[in-house]
Design an enzyme around this catalytic site. Structure first.
Site, PDB file in Angstrom:
ATOM      1  N   ASP A  61      32.392  33.731  29.636  1.00  0.00           N
ATOM      2  CA  ASP A  61      31.525  33.006  28.708  1.00  0.00           C
ATOM      3  C   ASP A  61      30.645  34.000  27.945  1.00  0.00           C
ATOM      4  O   ASP A  61      29.777  34.636  28.540  1.00  0.00           O
ATOM      5  CB  ASP A  61      30.644  32.006  29.472  1.00  0.00           C
ATOM      6  CG  ASP A  61      29.825  31.154  28.509  1.00  0.00           C
ATOM      7  OD1 ASP A  61      30.422  30.276  27.864  1.00  0.00           O
ATOM      8  OD2 ASP A  61      28.609  31.397  28.377  1.00  0.00           O
ATOM      9  N   TYR A 108      23.933  37.115  22.643  1.00  0.00           N
ATOM     10  CA  TYR A 108      23.678  37.913  23.851  1.00  0.00           C
ATOM     11  C   TYR A 108      23.656  39.416  23.544  1.00  0.00           C
ATOM     12  O   TYR A 108      23.226  40.216  24.371  1.00  0.00           O
ATOM     13  CB  TYR A 108      24.703  37.609  24.957  1.00  0.00           C
ATOM     14  CG  TYR A 108      24.734  36.154  25.396  1.00  0.00           C
ATOM     15  CD1 TYR A 108      23.691  35.279  25.097  1.00  0.00           C
ATOM     16  CD2 TYR A 108      25.812  35.644  26.121  1.00  0.00           C
ATOM     17  CE1 TYR A 108      23.726  33.954  25.477  1.00  0.00           C
ATOM     18  CE2 TYR A 108      25.854  34.310  26.512  1.00  0.00           C
ATOM     19  CZ  TYR A 108      24.808  33.475  26.181  1.00  0.00           C
ATOM     20  OH  TYR A 108      24.855  32.156  26.567  1.00  0.00           O
ATOM     21  N   LYS A 132      30.145  31.658  21.127  1.00  0.00           N
ATOM     22  CA  LYS A 132      29.303  30.625  20.501  1.00  0.00           C
ATOM     23  C   LYS A 132      28.798  31.076  19.135  1.00  0.00           C
ATOM     24  O   LYS A 132      28.374  32.222  18.971  1.00  0.00           O
ATOM     25  CB  LYS A 132      28.114  30.300  21.413  1.00  0.00           C
ATOM     26  CG  LYS A 132      28.556  30.049  22.847  1.00  0.00           C
ATOM     27  CD  LYS A 132      27.434  29.718  23.796  1.00  0.00           C
ATOM     28  CE  LYS A 132      27.940  29.832  25.225  1.00  0.00           C
ATOM     29  NZ  LYS A 132      27.694  31.134  25.862  1.00  0.00           N
ATOM     30  N   HIS A 141      26.204  26.924  19.305  1.00  0.00           N
ATOM     31  CA  HIS A 141      25.304  27.309  20.406  1.00  0.00           C
ATOM     32  C   HIS A 141      24.139  26.338  20.604  1.00  0.00           C
ATOM     33  O   HIS A 141      23.746  26.018  21.725  1.00  0.00           O
ATOM     34  CB  HIS A 141      24.776  28.725  20.166  1.00  0.00           C
ATOM     35  CG  HIS A 141      24.405  29.452  21.411  1.00  0.00           C
ATOM     36  ND1 HIS A 141      24.593  30.802  21.587  1.00  0.00           N
ATOM     37  CD2 HIS A 141      23.849  29.006  22.562  1.00  0.00           C
ATOM     38  CE1 HIS A 141      24.159  31.158  22.786  1.00  0.00           C
ATOM     39  NE2 HIS A 141      23.690  30.084  23.403  1.00  0.00           N
TER      40      HIS A 141
HETATM   41  N1  NAP Z   1      24.791  27.711  25.944  1.00  0.00           N
HETATM   42  C1  NAP Z   1      23.588  28.157  26.243  1.00  0.00           C
HETATM   43  O1  NAP Z   1      22.599  27.916  25.520  1.00  0.00           O
HETATM   44  C2  NAP Z   1      23.405  28.934  27.509  1.00  0.00           C
HETATM   45  C3  NAP Z   1      22.097  29.114  28.012  1.00  0.00           C
HETATM   46  C4  NAP Z   1      21.953  29.823  29.210  1.00  0.00           C
HETATM   47  C5  NAP Z   1      23.070  30.337  29.847  1.00  0.00           C
HETATM   48  N2  NAP Z   1      24.333  30.181  29.317  1.00  0.00           N
HETATM   49  C6  NAP Z   1      25.551  30.745  29.959  1.00  0.00           C
HETATM   50  O2  NAP Z   1      25.533  30.415  31.342  1.00  0.00           O
HETATM   51  C7  NAP Z   1      25.535  31.614  32.124  1.00  0.00           C
HETATM   52  C8  NAP Z   1      24.782  31.416  33.430  1.00  0.00           C
HETATM   53  O3  NAP Z   1      23.425  31.062  33.228  1.00  0.00           O
HETATM   54  P1  NAP Z   1      22.221  32.110  33.449  1.00  0.00           P
HETATM   55  O4  NAP Z   1      22.672  33.471  33.123  1.00  0.00           O
HETATM   56  O5  NAP Z   1      21.058  31.529  32.722  1.00  0.00           O
HETATM   57  O6  NAP Z   1      21.844  32.046  34.962  1.00  0.00           O
HETATM   58  P2  NAP Z   1      22.451  31.791  36.421  1.00  0.00           P
HETATM   59  O7  NAP Z   1      23.921  32.048  36.435  1.00  0.00           O
HETATM   60  O8  NAP Z   1      21.940  30.469  36.871  1.00  0.00           O
HETATM   61  O9  NAP Z   1      21.671  32.893  37.252  1.00  0.00           O
HETATM   62  C9  NAP Z   1      21.799  34.259  37.010  1.00  0.00           C
HETATM   63  C10 NAP Z   1      20.814  35.003  37.911  1.00  0.00           C
HETATM   64  O10 NAP Z   1      21.148  34.789  39.282  1.00  0.00           O
HETATM   65  C11 NAP Z   1      21.432  36.032  39.922  1.00  0.00           C
HETATM   66  N3  NAP Z   1      22.564  35.766  40.844  1.00  0.00           N
HETATM   67  C12 NAP Z   1      23.843  35.530  40.493  1.00  0.00           C
HETATM   68  N4  NAP Z   1      24.605  35.259  41.587  1.00  0.00           N
HETATM   69  C13 NAP Z   1      23.758  35.322  42.661  1.00  0.00           C
HETATM   70  C14 NAP Z   1      23.948  35.133  44.048  1.00  0.00           C
HETATM   71  N5  NAP Z   1      25.144  34.827  44.561  1.00  0.00           N
HETATM   72  N6  NAP Z   1      22.871  35.282  44.856  1.00  0.00           N
HETATM   73  C15 NAP Z   1      21.655  35.586  44.337  1.00  0.00           C
HETATM   74  N7  NAP Z   1      21.410  35.773  43.027  1.00  0.00           N
HETATM   75  C16 NAP Z   1      22.458  35.631  42.176  1.00  0.00           C
HETATM   76  C17 NAP Z   1      21.751  37.005  38.806  1.00  0.00           C
HETATM   77  O11 NAP Z   1      21.409  38.338  39.130  1.00  0.00           O
HETATM   78  P3  NAP Z   1      22.493  39.557  39.166  1.00  0.00           P
HETATM   79  O12 NAP Z   1      23.182  39.573  37.842  1.00  0.00           O
HETATM   80  O13 NAP Z   1      21.627  40.746  39.425  1.00  0.00           O
HETATM   81  O14 NAP Z   1      23.425  39.224  40.306  1.00  0.00           O
HETATM   82  C18 NAP Z   1      20.823  36.505  37.695  1.00  0.00           C
HETATM   83  O15 NAP Z   1      19.491  36.972  37.887  1.00  0.00           O
HETATM   84  C19 NAP Z   1      24.916  32.646  31.173  1.00  0.00           C
HETATM   85  O16 NAP Z   1      25.111  33.964  31.596  1.00  0.00           O
HETATM   86  C20 NAP Z   1      25.584  32.277  29.881  1.00  0.00           C
HETATM   87  O17 NAP Z   1      26.903  32.778  29.839  1.00  0.00           O
HETATM   88  C21 NAP Z   1      24.500  29.468  28.163  1.00  0.00           C
END
Ligand code: NAP
Length: 305
Positions: free
Chosen positions: A46, A51, A76, A107
């Site tokens: 994704d 980003y 996006k 997005h």
């Molecule tokens: N469409 C949109 O507007 C939108 C908005 C937000 C996000 N997204 C997409 O969704 C993806 C995921 O959302 P997100 O990045 O906001 O957050 P998330 O996946 O909910 O959380 C990421 C955080 O959790 C940590 N983490 C990951 N796996 C872990 C585990 N097993 N144990 C403990 N900590 C863990 C990561 O650190 P480390 O990397 O250090 O492991 C990072 O700090 C994004 O990367 C993006 O691709 C889209």
């Protein structure tokens, strides 16, 4: 029953149930993370222009040695490109080093007008985002349909769209969005949005499944209790919740051990799913992503669902 590894989009194509998120994955880290993920069971990435790391994501895809056709790549359209979808798409294709996407999403249902303050996150002199409130999202969607029909993307969809916005889009769409990517987790389950999307053949994708930066939702006692009962981590519960609900999930990590464990989906019992589905209604509703341009996007209603 074993949880699904893939879901079917409304145009008949398959999408892997788990994808690697890349938001806040720094250049210098994301290349290795993407390559490692693709060599270790992931086939879904994704990405997004905003980003600022699509070039490195593309390098990671190449490093993996996995053939392009075996990888599902989502990106996006950034808000400042809403008036020229083909141009925004071209930038992403060039950065990723590919000539097509598997899925392209709007997005946010917001057009930002670039000015001298910034090309991507422009602000007005008073510090507010330079949002074009008169812009018609149906025009952006019409252009999305054009790039889809031209074969540059295999599926098109939206992100961060609430029901009122989807209702407006429905009046004019000729291609039904394949996907709506939104913030989803047990504290923002968006049951009404899921029902609406199910009825209209739109697959939901869950972003920020762990609560975004620092994975704060893992500390919640109710999540920890279910994790203990199933002898898995709190992350496994939060990620598996979506796939058990028929939703794609996009956990982000740049750490190899987490990348591997985050892709291991467990089956949750209907009792566990009932608890997870009911947490928000017990006064624990929480939205994490509230950008400055997020006014009036139906978010208030989302809290009530
Ligand atoms: N469409 C949109 O507007 C939108 C908005 C937000 C996000 N997204 C997409 O969704 C993806 C995921 O959302 P997100 O990045 O906001 O957050 P998330 O996946 O909910 O959380 C990421 C955080 O959790 C940590 N983490 C990951 N796996 C872990 C585990 N097993 N144990 C403990 N900590 C863990 C990561 O650190 P480390 O990397 O250090 O492991 C990072 O700090 C994004 O990367 C993006 O691709 C889209």
């Amino acid at each position: 029953m074993a949880p699904s590894t893939h879901f079917k989009l409304n145009n008949g194509t398959q999408i892997p149930a788990v994808g690697l998120g890349t938001w806040r994955s720094e250049p210098g880290q994301v290349r290795q993370a993407v390559s490692f993920a693709l060599k270790n069971g992931y086939s879904h990435i994704d990405a997004a222009l905003i980003y600022g790391n699509e070039h490195e994501v593309g390098q990671g895809i190449k490093d993996s040695g996995v053939p392009r056709e075996k990888i599902f790549i989502t990106s996006k359209l950034w808000n400042t490109h809403q008036n020229n979808v083909a141009e925004g798409l071209q930038k992403t294709l060039e950065a990723l080093g590919t000539d097509y996407l598997d899925l392209y999403l709007i997005h946010w249902p917001v057009r930002l007008v670039p000015n001298e303050s910034s090309a991507l996150l422009p602000v007005n002199p008073d510090g507010t985002r330079s949002v074009d409130r008169s812009w018609d999202q149906n025009e952006t969607w019409r252009q999305m349909e054009e790039v889809y029909k031209a074969g540059k993307v295999n599926a098109i969809g939206v992100a961060n769209w609430s029901i009122p916005y989807l209702e407006e889009l429905k009046k004019k769409w000729t291609v039904v969005p394949a996907v709506n990517q939104v913030e989803l987790h047990p504290f923002l389950p968006q049951h009404a949005l899921k029902d609406w999307c199910d009825k209209n053949g739109i697959l939901l994708e869950a972003y920020s499944p762990l609560g975004s930066e620092g994975a704060p939702l893992m500390a919640n006692p109710a999540i920890q209790e279910i994790a203990k009962k199933n002898d898995v981590s709190a992350a496994a519960v939060l990620i598996s919740y979506h796939v058990n609900r028929g939703v794609v999930v996009l956990p982000k990590s740049i750490k190899e051990s987490r990348i591997v464990s985050n892709s291991q989906i467990i089956s949750l019992s209907s009792e566990d799913m009932d608890v997870l589905n009911g947490l928000a209604a017990q006064g624990k509703a929480k939205r994490i992503n509230t950008p400055l341009f997020g006014w009036d996007l139906g978010f208030e209603d989302w809290y009530k669902q």
